[in-house]
Motif scaffolding. Structure first.
Motif, PDB file in Angstrom:
ATOM      1  N   UNK A   1      67.206  15.936  20.153  1.00  0.00           N
ATOM      2  CA  UNK A   1      65.932  15.361  19.715  1.00  0.00           C
ATOM      3  C   UNK A   1      64.902  16.457  19.474  1.00  0.00           C
ATOM      4  N   UNK A   2      64.052  16.228  18.487  1.00  0.00           N
ATOM      5  CA  UNK A   2      62.922  17.100  18.189  1.00  0.00           C
ATOM      6  C   UNK A   2      61.657  16.302  18.452  1.00  0.00           C
ATOM      7  N   UNK A   3      60.824  16.782  19.376  1.00  0.00           N
ATOM      8  CA  UNK A   3      59.608  16.056  19.777  1.00  0.00           C
ATOM      9  C   UNK A   3      58.389  16.950  19.589  1.00  0.00           C
ATOM     10  N   UNK A   4      57.210  16.285  19.504  1.00  0.00           N
ATOM     11  CA  UNK A   4      55.951  16.992  19.275  1.00  0.00           C
ATOM     12  C   UNK A   4      54.925  16.539  20.317  1.00  0.00           C
ATOM     13  N   UNK A   5      54.055  17.488  20.721  1.00  0.00           N
ATOM     14  CA  UNK A   5      53.065  17.189  21.757  1.00  0.00           C
ATOM     15  C   UNK A   5      51.730  17.816  21.389  1.00  0.00           C
ATOM     16  N   UNK A   6      50.664  17.133  21.806  1.00  0.00           N
ATOM     17  CA  UNK A   6      49.314  17.709  21.736  1.00  0.00           C
ATOM     18  C   UNK A   6      49.121  18.666  22.905  1.00  0.00           C
ATOM     19  N   UNK A   7      48.447  19.768  22.642  1.00  0.00           N
ATOM     20  CA  UNK A   7      48.200  20.776  23.673  1.00  0.00           C
ATOM     21  C   UNK A   7      46.704  20.845  23.996  1.00  0.00           C
ATOM     22  N   UNK A   8      46.371  21.027  25.269  1.00  0.00           N
ATOM     23  CA  UNK A   8      47.254  21.264  26.418  1.00  0.00           C
ATOM     24  C   UNK A   8      47.606  20.011  27.199  1.00  0.00           C
ATOM     25  N   UNK A   9      47.180  18.830  26.725  1.00  0.00           N
ATOM     26  CA  UNK A   9      47.366  17.615  27.518  1.00  0.00           C
ATOM     27  C   UNK A   9      48.843  17.264  27.689  1.00  0.00           C
ATOM     28  N   UNK A  10      49.657  17.562  26.663  1.00  0.00           N
ATOM     29  CA  UNK A  10      51.069  17.223  26.723  1.00  0.00           C
ATOM     30  C   UNK A  10      51.381  15.828  26.231  1.00  0.00           C
ATOM     31  N   UNK A  11      50.406  15.183  25.580  1.00  0.00           N
ATOM     32  CA  UNK A  11      50.641  13.834  25.067  1.00  0.00           C
ATOM     33  C   UNK A  11      51.582  13.904  23.861  1.00  0.00           C
ATOM     34  N   UNK A  12      52.603  13.024  23.889  1.00  0.00           N
ATOM     35  CA  UNK A  12      53.599  13.027  22.809  1.00  0.00           C
ATOM     36  C   UNK A  12      52.998  12.469  21.527  1.00  0.00           C
ATOM     37  N   UNK A  13      53.340  13.094  20.396  1.00  0.00           N
ATOM     38  CA  UNK A  13      52.880  12.648  19.080  1.00  0.00           C
ATOM     39  C   UNK A  13      54.017  11.873  18.415  1.00  0.00           C
ATOM     40  N   UNK A  14      53.767  10.619  18.111  1.00  0.00           N
ATOM     41  CA  UNK A  14      54.799   9.783  17.471  1.00  0.00           C
ATOM     42  C   UNK A  14      54.520   9.570  15.989  1.00  0.00           C
ATOM     43  N   UNK A  15      53.287   9.850  15.574  1.00  0.00           N
ATOM     44  CA  UNK A  15      52.929   9.710  14.167  1.00  0.00           C
ATOM     45  C   UNK A  15      53.271  11.004  13.426  1.00  0.00           C
ATOM     46  N   UNK A  16      54.283  10.949  12.603  1.00  0.00           N
ATOM     47  CA  UNK A  16      54.744  12.152  11.915  1.00  0.00           C
ATOM     48  C   UNK A  16      53.714  12.692  10.933  1.00  0.00           C
ATOM     49  N   UNK A  17      52.850  11.841  10.436  1.00  0.00           N
ATOM     50  CA  UNK A  17      51.820  12.299   9.497  1.00  0.00           C
ATOM     51  C   UNK A  17      50.891  13.305  10.150  1.00  0.00           C
ATOM     52  N   UNK A  18      50.722  13.180  11.468  1.00  0.00           N
ATOM     53  CA  UNK A  18      49.797  14.052  12.186  1.00  0.00           C
ATOM     54  C   UNK A  18      50.283  15.508  12.206  1.00  0.00           C
ATOM     55  N   UNK A  19      51.567  15.684  12.192  1.00  0.00           N
ATOM     56  CA  UNK A  19      52.108  17.054  12.266  1.00  0.00           C
ATOM     57  C   UNK A  19      52.724  17.499  10.937  1.00  0.00           C
ATOM     58  N   UNK A  20      52.481  16.714   9.900  1.00  0.00           N
ATOM     59  CA  UNK A  20      53.091  17.000   8.596  1.00  0.00           C
ATOM     60  C   UNK A  20      52.694  18.375   8.063  1.00  0.00           C
ATOM     61  N   UNK A  21      51.432  18.740   8.186  1.00  0.00           N
ATOM     62  CA  UNK A  21      50.933  19.992   7.612  1.00  0.00           C
ATOM     63  C   UNK A  21      50.716  21.088   8.648  1.00  0.00           C
ATOM     64  N   UNK A  22      51.313  20.930   9.823  1.00  0.00           N
ATOM     65  CA  UNK A  22      51.135  21.921  10.880  1.00  0.00           C
ATOM     66  C   UNK A  22      51.878  23.204  10.523  1.00  0.00           C
ATOM     67  N   UNK A  23      51.203  24.344  10.696  1.00  0.00           N
ATOM     68  CA  UNK A  23      51.831  25.644  10.501  1.00  0.00           C
ATOM     69  C   UNK A  23      52.284  26.167  11.858  1.00  0.00           C
ATOM     70  N   UNK A  24      53.554  26.539  11.929  1.00  0.00           N
ATOM     71  CA  UNK A  24      54.106  26.983  13.204  1.00  0.00           C
ATOM     72  C   UNK A  24      54.031  28.493  13.314  1.00  0.00           C
ATOM     73  N   UNK A  25      53.653  28.962  14.499  1.00  0.00           N
ATOM     74  CA  UNK A  25      53.506  30.394  14.738  1.00  0.00           C
ATOM     75  C   UNK A  25      54.856  31.097  14.717  1.00  0.00           C
ATOM     76  N   UNK A  26      55.847  30.449  15.290  1.00  0.00           N
ATOM     77  CA  UNK A  26      57.232  30.947  15.257  1.00  0.00           C
ATOM     78  C   UNK A  26      58.130  29.766  14.923  1.00  0.00           C
TER      79      UNK A  26
END
Length: 1206
Positions: free
Chosen positions: A474-499
């Protein structure tokens, strides 16, 4: 370029940190050039201490565990573990393979030793019998073998003063061996009362039959012959692992960490206790020692190499370090410096300088380390432990900042946020904990949601998001630093990853195979600047992919060296290097990255230095957008040569049938008939899946093959002679340089190659035992003494033979993709080339193996399929024909020129004294000069060019050419359509032989009055053949569907043909024009018969289980025969035309009244009358022999008659 293509950049192994000290001994030596040779993982390393440079031998595919130095100290033999382990003898100067020794040992090679003159090599296996094998290593030939001992053998050595004597030792034994011829006999050492029976770990030989051996308790036993004569007590405090003999005397090393030097009489000279030196430590154990002049090399259990100068023996130099035994998982790159950090189950964390290639810091922890991370400012180093805790150290002095244990399971991954504010810690407890760095690592958040252990994590560039992978995929996403899981894929659609180190996600889909559900990739790391991704997997491979890669099954470059699973891989901060670590081999590899902009200047170096292909057989092409293969090639690839039942099975099957018959009836079988048949003529030539299988013999006859028959054809007299030694389809043929001997390879489970005399048609040699399923390509060497062959097994095994002796000289796995051609170098018999689907490989014999290099098509060219190849005017020049019609000219392994030669694939190429001749799918024959600069003449094969003396009719203009050769003033051509043609230099074409094309031939009918017959085939043709001495095809007609049966009318004027789609037609037998056709069935028509006499009725049998009866005069169906429980196989009319006999697939014999089709029951007496009255009897046997594309004509030795064999 498509994003599934392999990248144009490369990796080049620059440095290996470590040394294999655990479970090995005597594996460290000085070479003649004063370099140091040893091994780690699957790599042989040659280390120049003066220049601080390493060279690498990459000829192994699993852990190396044994090493021996040649007496001249330039060559080295190394042995590996594995299911099919092999020994490589290689040159320490150019790190190239000299010889490969294989096919004897299983599990692994425990120890090796050269004899005094270096001509022979002895090896000991890891099998249950610890087999000892003596090799003529240059030839790759076994001289003798014998079981070594029931318990493990630890060391073996030749007696350097008695040429055929050797000594082995191991668990509670020592044996003294004598080699006489090919017999290896042993005598056990007699311990007597001089010493106790115990395990002997090492040994060395001296003059006068004296042998010294090191024992488990630290004593040294001195042997005279096979008797123990003296004991040197407490030579070491515990087990003596290594003993080295040199001109000055002997050196020993033991578990007590001491090295002792002895004179030639084994009197002590000095003692060096490495534990007491500045670099020493408690528990140091010596596994290998080498004394050369005033220098001593020492290898330790903990992967260190010391160099000791004798006159400064208390100041050893630590020249190599590595992790100790235990799995190595933790790896991180420093964010601003050329440093790499590793942590291991040996409880140490180490910092390596990528520029100096040295260990610059080390800290021992209390728990095994499973992951590491460096903060973005490079100040803190976080270590994840196996017990669920993590520790943070200051990098500058390796002092502890904090130690926290919030989890019970191992910490598998941890990452600092890009802004340095947080540390994410992923554990096997299926959770991720977030710690505030500035709050002295106070926990500020937890991430729940994973159902399995955390494997990988990445932060977004703004440090607001975290993505994770877990063991459940599974691939999961979380808000930082709270650790709340993100279930809406639109929210992380344009996220740029550092690594990007996660193995799951759309950007890395390309690393996974298309159709397999596997989980064997342990680590990835993306290089955003160069858009390339590096991966580490369970198969010991480091791979480069393009990044991003959205489609599964992307092409890649692969790099070997790690012997076991590669657990982690990372880019250096500036992307100059890739660092990879091995789990079980606990080695650290540093790879130089060669970006695309520099790949051209480095390409030759990289390919020449790498033993293994950078483009693997799995990733068979650099390009994802390779053009689709030509239809003919695609069709050929799909052909399966596997049989459900092989000819070898027939004796057992016949025996079973015989037993069944004997059980069913006691009726005595009638004797065989007095007359017999002999093969008289074969119509056909196998061209649809073969190439270059047609030659002129020494006497000017033509040799080729079809079915299981080798044919020698005299074109002047139009007669054939046959070699009938094969028992299944022949699929390749080669001619001896003197053109008097022929080699043919066949299909079968244990395929055979026959070498036979073209004049007397007798076998000279039969080669078996090394190919499965079939032999697809063969070639003689220029001197005619050797033969190369390629199998149809999964690996397309290549074998080099001394065919007269029937001896295999060398073998190697050729390619996972099909090989179409093998050609031996006419100048150097140890070299050859193979080519096939998307590859060409250049091979060099190395003892019992072959080393190969893939041809380089260039970084800007697509990898192409090669259909044919020949050597040119020098040993380095190869000319190959591609599937797109180009001729590629190669020098060594590089293309130097391309010439457009044909429209479509070039299937055949023949080298002349001053030029070449080529033939392709376009049906054109081209004569070239010796440089392919210009063509001298072209010939098109057209029906209008046929000479009057042709033996048949050409089916179509410009048929696809599959074989071509020159001789006797003519060009000889074989086509895909089963035709053999001879072209005169002035242009006329003579058709010599022809047969059906690809597909099975089932339909056969003989004319009732004339010496002609008709055949119909899956190739959708109906053909009429002349059975008179002219042996030619008289007429041909193309059909809309494949044909399965045919029959002449009683007057011979009509011909009925049954087709595969359930229809049949009746044609005029002279013109082959349609008279009438019917289509009442869906399944294919299996048999068709006219009624006797006037032929008023026609019976048509089908696989629909019915027989239809038609009135030819009225063109109507007048009856249907029902009642068969299976498909109809055969039918016969009685002599009056009133009764039909029918056989079915269920072995039924049924009778029907004609023409109504009413079932009839016939008693035994009536049946005997029926059989006597009919000319033909067909047994209810569905095992009909089938043929592909040919027609055999047999002559009886009794009454003059002809029989045609399908």
């Amino acid at each position: 370029m498509a994003n599934g293509a392999a990248p144009n950049c490369h990796l080049r192994l620059e440095w290996v940190y470590g040394y294999r000290g655990h479970q090995c001994r005597n594996n460290l030596y000085y070479t003649a050039s004063k370099e140091i040779v040893y091994f780690v993982a699957g790599v042989g390393v040659v280390y120049n201490t003066r220049e601080h440079k390493q060279k690498f031998f990459l000829g192994h595919n699993d852990d190396i565990i044994s090493l021996a130095l040649h007496p001249e100290r330039t060559l080295v033999a190394t042995g590996q573990v594995g299911k099919e382990p092999h020994i490589c003898v290689w040159d320490t100067y150019n790190v190239q393979t000299i010889s490969i020794l294989k096919d004897v040992h299983t599990h692994g090679i425990a120890c090796l030793a050269f004899d005094l003159d270096g001509q022979r090599l002895v090896s000991v296996g890891l099998d249950s019998k610890n087999t000892i094998c003596v090799w003529d290593w240059k030839k790759g030939r076994v001289l003798a073998t014998a079981p070594g001992h029931t318990d493990r053998v630890f060391d073996i050595s030749w007696d350097l003063h008695q040429p055929n004597k050797m000594i082995s030792c191991g668990v509670k034994h020592i044996k003294f061996w004598s080699l006489c011829g090919n017999a290896l006999t042993a005598k056990r050492g007699v311990f007597g009362k001089t010493g106790e029976l115990q395990t002997i770990l090492c040994l060395a030989c001296a003059r006068d039959e004296i042998t010294y051996s090191g024992a488990l308790n630290g004593d040294i036993y001195v042997w005279k012959g096979i008797n123990l004569v003296r004991t040197v007590h407490s030579a070491h405090g515990s087990g003596i692992f290594s003993m080295n003999a040199c001109e000055e005397g002997f050196a020993t090393g033991g578990r007590d960490g001491c090295v002792r030097l002895w004179d030639l009489n084994f009197q002590p000279i000095t003692l060096i206790d490495l534990r007491e030196t500045d670099q020493g430590y408690r528990g140091l154990s010596v596994r290998s020692v080498c004394w050369q002049g005033d220098h001593i090399l020492v290898g330790t259990q903990d992967s260190e190499i010391f160099e000791i100068v004798v006159h400064e023996r208390n100041k050893p130099f630590l020249i190599m370090q590595g992790h100790c035994e235990g799995e190595l998982w933790a790896l991180a790159a420093h964010p601003t410096k050329p440093l790499a950090v590793t942590g291991s189950d040996d409880r140490s964390v180490r910092i390596w300088s990528l520029i100096d290639h040295a260990l610059i810091a080390r800290c021992n922890m209390e728990e095994p380390i499973r992951c590491v991370a460096v903060s973005s400012d490079g100040i803190h180093l976080a270590l994840g432990m196996k017990d669920g805790s993590f520790t943070v150290l200051r990098i500058r002095d390796m002092t502890e900042v904090v130690h926290i244990k919030d989890r019970k399971e191992a910490i598998h991954e941890l990452k600092y946020s890009p802004d340095g504010t947080y540390l994410a810690v992923g554990s096997n407890d299926s959770s991720v904990d977030i710690y505030g760095v500035l709050q002295r690592y106070k926990k500020v958040g937890e991430c729940f949601g994973s159902l399995s252990f955390i494997t990988h994590m990445d932060w977004s560039t703004d440090s607001k998001y975290l993505q994770t992978n877990d063991g459940s995929g599974k691939r999961l996403f979380y808000n930082m630093p709270s650790g709340k899981e993100i279930t809406n894929k639109e929210e992380i659609k344009d996220v740029q990853w550092s690594t990007w180190t996660c193995v799951l996600g759309p950007d890395v889909n390309g690393i996974w195979p298309k159709y397999l559900d596997v989980n064997d990739i342990n680590s990835v790391d993306a290089n955003f600047n160069d858009q390339v991704l590096v991966t580490a997997d369970d198969y010991g491979l480091v791979k480069l992919f393009r990044y991003p890669g959205f489609k599964k099954g992307a092409k890649f470059k692969k790099y070997m060296g790690h012997s076991a699973h590669v657990t982690n891989v990372r880019w250096s901060y500036d992307y100059q290097w890739v660092i990879s670590i091995g789990g079980a081999d606990h080695s650290v590899f540093q790879w130089q990255f060669i970006p695309e902009r520099k790949s051209k200047e480095f390409l030759h170096i990289v390919l020449q230095e790498s033993f293994a292909d950078s483009n693997s057989d799995q990733s068979d092409s650099d390009q994802s957008d390779v053009p689709e293969l030509d239809s003919e090639i695609e069709q050929e690839i799909q052909i399966s040569y596997h049989r459900q039942v092989y000819k070898e099975d027939l004796p057992q099957l016949k025996e079973k049938c015989k037993e069944k018959r004997q059980a069913a009836t006691s009726k005595k079988r009638e004797k065989a008939p007095d007359s017999s048949v002999r093969l008289h003529f074969v119509h056909g030539y196998r061209g649809y899946d073969c190439r270059s299988n047609l030659y002129y013999t020494q006497t000017g006859e033509i040799v080729y093959h079809v079915a299981a028959v080798g044919i020698v054809y005299n074109r002047q007299q139009n007669i054939q002679r046959f070699y009938l030694g094969h028992d299944d389809d022949i699929v390749c043929l080669a001619i001896h340089p003197l053109k008097d001997y022929i080699s043919t390879g066949q299909v079968s489970r244990d395929s055979a190659i026959h070498i036979w005399d073209a004049e007397v048609l007798k076998p000279l040699s039969i080669l078996k035992g090394h190919h499965q399923f079939g032999v697809c390509a063969i070639d003689f060497s220029a001197d005619g003494k050797r033969l190369a062959s390629v199998g149809l097994d999964q690996n397309h095994t290549i074998v080099l033979w001394d065919w007269k002796k029937g001896e295999k000289l060398s073998s190697v796995r050729g390619s996972a993709d099909k090989i179409f051609v093998v050609k031996m170098n006419p100048y150097i018999p140890d070299k050859l080339v193979t080519a096939g689907i998307k590859h060409i490989k250049f091979w060099q014999r190395a003892g019992g193996g072959l080393t190969g290099r893939k041809g380089c098509f260039g970084s800007l060219r697509k990898t192409e399929t090669i259909m044919c190849a020949v050597y040119g005017w020098t040993e380095e020049m190869v000319f190959s024909g591609t599937s797109v019609g180009d001729v590629c000219i190669w020098k060594d392994m590089f293309i130097i020129k391309r010439v457009k030669a044909h429209d479509g694939p070039i299937f055949s190429m023949h080298a002349l004294e001053k030029g070449f001749v080529t033939g392709g799918k376009d049906g054109v024959v081209v004569l070239w000069d010796d440089t392919f600069e210009r063509y001298l003449k072209t010939y098109s094969i057209k029906r209008s060019s046929l000479a009057p003396g042709s033996k048949g009719l050409l089916l179509e203009d410009n048929p696809s050419i599959r074989a071509i050769t020159l001789g006797h003033g003519h060009v000889l051509v074989g086509t895909k359509n089963g035709e053999i043609l001879e072209i005169e230099k002035s242009g006329p074409v003579t058709l010599l032989v022809q047969g059906h094309m690809e597909g099975e031939v089932w339909g056969l009918a003989v004319h009732p009055h004339l010496p002609i017959c008709a055949t119909v085939s899956d190739d959708k043709t109906l053909r009429i053949w002349d059975l008179s001495p002219s042996h030619c095809m008289l007429a041909i007609r193309k059909l809309k569907k494949s044909g399965r049966c045919c029959c002449f009318s009683p007057d011979g004027k009509s011909l009925a043909v049954g087709l595969n789609d359930g229809s049949f037609l009746i044609v005029n037998s002279d013109t082959l024009e349609d008279l009438v056709s019917f289509h009442h069935r869906k399944e294919h028509i299996s048999d068709i018969r006219f009624s006797p006499g006037p032929g008023k009725y026609l019976a048509v049998a089908s696989y629909d289980n019915f027989v239809d009866i038609y009135n030819i005069m009225s063109s109507k169906r007048v009856g249907i025969c029902k009642g068969a429980s299976s498909y109809i196989t055969h039918l016969d009319w009685d002599k009056r035309g009133k009764l039909l006999q029918v056989n079915s697939g269920a072995k039924e014999q049924l009778f029907f009244e004609a023409p109504r089709g009413k079932p009839q029951i016939i008693n035994k007496t009536e049946l005997e009358i029926f059989l006597r009255c009919n000319l033909m009897e067909v047994q209810a046997d569905n095992g009909v022999a089938r043929a592909v594309g040919h027609l055999g004509l047999w002559r009886t030795t009794g009454p003059t008659a002809y029989l045609l064999n399908q």
